[in-house]
Design an enzyme around this catalytic site. Structure first.
Site: not given
Ligand code: ADE
Length: 258
Positions: A88, A115, A153, A168
């Site tokens: 993150p 963690e 993709r 897209d």
């Protein structure tokens, strides 16, 4: 494109990779996903891959040695390709990054668990760090699957329709126009007449305008980077003008209710 995924949960990947468009892509030899269980590189008899954090505090931290051993064993040292850590704390993933990465021939993905993971992996092994959004998952596996999907993709031949990836949402920098298929009417809700008209020029213009309208309504921030033709620019300005007029016109029944 070859993906080398380093994870403690390789089984998480298999169901998705073996049921989606991605399975066809691997059968066609367009992508290869190699899953490596980091635990196989743990050296103690319990195959430990985590330990308590130095300095105390709760939770466990993924150990540095098995991750280095796994990556260097599989890829060599230094690795010949980007080594992306899913975290993150990384740069935020988007379509542009997916397309840039789709031109490479190999990518390694490291999935953290627990963690956290020993900072030395980030400092001395990873060449890039990517986050899929501002929320914290229990591990990087879902994030890695999202990268594999979005990066695959745009690779020519992965989607059945060669124009698919180009139309897209986001590929053109705008949101996509609305889609309809049969029946032409469902519970009184009709497909826009223009789509049944057979006039391909008008349909293309309507789709582009819908795309602009949706982006304007939902994600106006995307216009900062999108390239628009003059006609599109004019359409956008007419949308803005109509909004200004709407705001300036007094509401119809605006007598004071005091
Ligand atoms: N691991 C945990 N949360 C994540 C996120 N948001 N993006 C990428 N990897 C993660």
């Amino acid at each position: 494109m070859r993906f080398d995924v380093f994870t403690l949960l390789p089984e998480v990947f298999k169901p998705y990779l073996s049921t989606s468009i991605l399975q066809r892509a691997s059968q066609k030899g367009l992508i290869e996903v190699h899953l490596h269980n980091i635990r196989h590189w743990a050296t103690d008899k319990h195959q430990t891959t985590d330990d308590e954090p130095y300095g105390g505090g709760g939770g466990m931290v993924m150990k540095v040695e098995p991750i280095f051993a796994a990556v260097e064993d599989v890829l060599g040292s230094p690795p010949p390709c980007p080594v992306i850590l899913l975290t993150p704390q990384g740069r935020l993933f988007n379509q542009q990054i997916a397309e840039e990465l789709s031109h490479l021939s190999q990518i390694a993905l490291i999935c953290g668990r627990y963690e956290g993971l020993d900072e030395r992996v980030r400092e001395h092994l990873a060449s890039d760090e990517i986050s899929i959004g501002d929320y914290v998952l229990t591990g990087g596996e879902l994030a890695a699957l999202i990268l594999i999907d979005a990066i695959s993709r745009p690779i020519p031949g992965v989607l059945g329709d060669p124009m698919g990836a180009q139309a897209d949402s986001f590929a053109m920098g705008l949101l996509e126009y609305p889609h309809y298929t049969r029946p032409p009417e469902f519970r009184g809700w009709k497909v826009p007449d223009i789509l049944l008209s057979g006039d391909h020029g008008k349909i293309a213009r309507w789709r582009r305008e819908q795309s602009l309208l949706r982006t304007w309504q939902r994600r106006p921030d995307l216009f900062e980077k999108a390239t628009l033709t003059q006609t599109e620019q004019r359409f956008l300005e007419s949308l803005q003008q109509s909004q200004i007029e709407k705001n300036q016109n007094p509401p119809e029944n605006n007598e004071s209710r005091d």
